[in-house]
Design a protein around this motif. Structure first.
Motif, short mmCIF file in Angstrom:
data_model
loop_
_atom_site.label_atom_id
_atom_site.label_comp_id
_atom_site.label_asym_id
_atom_site.label_seq_id
_atom_site.Cartn_x
_atom_site.Cartn_y
_atom_site.Cartn_z
N PHE A 115 34.27 8.59 37.32
CA PHE A 115 34.70 7.27 37.71
C PHE A 115 35.88 6.79 37.39
CE2 PHE A 115 30.03 6.30 36.60
CZ PHE A 115 29.53 6.13 37.86
N LEU A 116 36.69 7.37 36.55
CA LEU A 116 38.22 7.24 36.40
C LEU A 116 38.92 7.99 37.60
CD1 LEU A 116 40.22 5.78 34.56
CD2 LEU A 116 40.43 7.94 33.27
N MET A 117 38.29 9.05 37.94
CA MET A 117 39.11 9.95 39.03
C MET A 117 38.62 9.32 40.49
SD MET A 117 41.02 12.34 37.95
CE MET A 117 41.08 13.47 39.39
N ILE A 118 37.51 8.73 40.63
CA ILE A 118 37.08 8.33 41.84
C ILE A 118 38.24 6.95 42.11
CG2 ILE A 118 35.44 6.72 43.10
CD1 ILE A 118 33.25 8.56 41.72
N GLY A 119 38.53 6.16 41.06
CA GLY A 119 39.49 5.11 41.26
C GLY A 119 40.85 5.93 41.21
N PHE A 120 41.04 6.78 40.68
CA PHE A 120 42.58 7.15 41.08
C PHE A 120 42.81 7.67 42.37
CE2 PHE A 120 45.22 11.12 40.75
CZ PHE A 120 46.57 10.66 40.33
N LEU A 121 41.84 8.47 42.81
CA LEU A 121 41.52 8.86 44.33
C LEU A 121 41.67 7.76 45.11
CD1 LEU A 121 39.02 11.59 45.84
CD2 LEU A 121 39.71 9.39 47.02
N THR A 122 41.03 6.48 45.02
CA THR A 122 41.10 5.68 45.97
C THR A 122 42.38 4.75 45.84
OG1 THR A 122 38.92 4.99 45.35
CG2 THR A 122 40.03 3.30 46.47
N GLY A 123 42.92 4.72 44.49
CA GLY A 123 44.24 4.29 44.38
C GLY A 123 45.38 4.85 45.37
N GLN A 124 45.30 6.30 45.29
CA GLN A 124 46.29 6.98 45.98
C GLN A 124 46.03 6.73 47.53
OE1 GLN A 124 46.62 11.08 44.60
NE2 GLN A 124 48.59 10.48 43.83
#
Length: 289
Positions: A115-124
């Protein structure tokens, strides 16, 4: 399918706190992906495969925190509720019990990082600017999710799982997690990490030793990419070969060893006898006095 795993999974799915935690982790990831400005070299884009891999490896440190919290909550639940005293009387084997416990523990930890990586991807994806030049490629995120997220989750969870079953002390579990973090930081000093920009440049031999010993794999990641040009770092994934492959396979094997050792050391009867003896001594002492 393991019945204990299914029971724990259904309970988590029905609990509102699970969704709140997932949402919080996604928002934290969005903030990290949208706001981080840590440079890994001049001319290297923030959404290049090299930078994404580096940031994913750094974010994987959060797995220690997730694993500690879930260990205290999940692995000590039977002990806190005194249910471990009667576990031996249930028609469940030691192997089934441990597999169910570890699977749900590992899955919670890995999904939290996911979930943290999903957010990171979205933020980028929400970010704009001259430092964001590459087109979106899901492979840039799935690759580090495996080599850092999956393997590191397995390593940390198996290590803390062994400690919690053998020593049965919450404080030791916390200390074990902090030990991994401190050990990693010491190893990182010898890896020429961009994160340790102020450190003294290390020799190739020191970097190779770091690549072998680094439990999180970033040192071997840097070593494999040391000959990459700026252009290669912007368009090419760091190949899963050499020191990176050896490091990841080594700690994958160590993780399996921790799980095997947990299976050998754990016993329903030992828990029951230990607690029964301790309770008897507590009752007898006042009478002797």
């Amino acid at each position: 399918m393991n019945s204990l795993f299914l029971f724990e999974a259904k309970r988590n799915i029905k609990h509102w706190l699970t969704y709140l935690i997932a949402l919080i982790l996604v928002f934290i990831g969005i903030f990290c992906g949208n706001q981080f400005n840590l440079s890994v070299g001049e001319g290297i884009y923030l959404n290049s495969p090299y930078t994404i891999g580096f940031m994913s490896g750094m974010l994987s440190l959060s797995i220690i925190f997730f694993a500690i919290v879930y260990a205290l909550q999940l692995l000590f639940r039977d002990r806190d509720t005194k249910f471990d005293l009667v576990l031996f009387s249930f028609p469940i084997s030691k192997s089934t019990y441990l597999k169910g416990k570890f699977l749900i523990y590992f899955l919670q930890t890995f999904l939290s990082f996911g979930f943290l990586m999903i957010g990171f991807l979205t933020g980028q994806m929400l970010r704009t600017g001259s430092e964001m030049q590459n087109e979106f490629n899901i492979g840039y995120y799935l690759y580090p999710l495996f080599i850092f997220g999956f393997i590191n989750s397995l390593l940390i969870c198996s290590f803390l799982f062994l400690i919690s079953l053998s020593l049965r002390k919450k404080l030791i579990v916390v200390i074990g997690g902090l030990f991994l973090y401190v050990f990693y930081m010491i190893v990182l000093l010898f890896s020429n990490s961009p994160f340790m920009a102020g450190s003294i440049p290390q020799s190739l031999e020191a970097q190779q030793i770091s690549a072998w010993l680094d439990p999180f794999g970033l040192s071997s990641y840097f070593l494999e990419a040391r000959t990459f040009t700026v252009h290669q770092k912007n368009i090419q994934l760091v190949s899963f070969t050499g020191y990176l492959l050896l490091n990841r396979l080594s700690f994958l094997t160590i993780s399996i060893g921790f799980l095997f050792l947990s299976l050998r050391l754990f016993s329903f009867s030992k828990i029951s006898k230990h607690k029964t003896k301790k309770r008897s001594e507590t009752l007898i002492r006042p009478i002797r006095h």
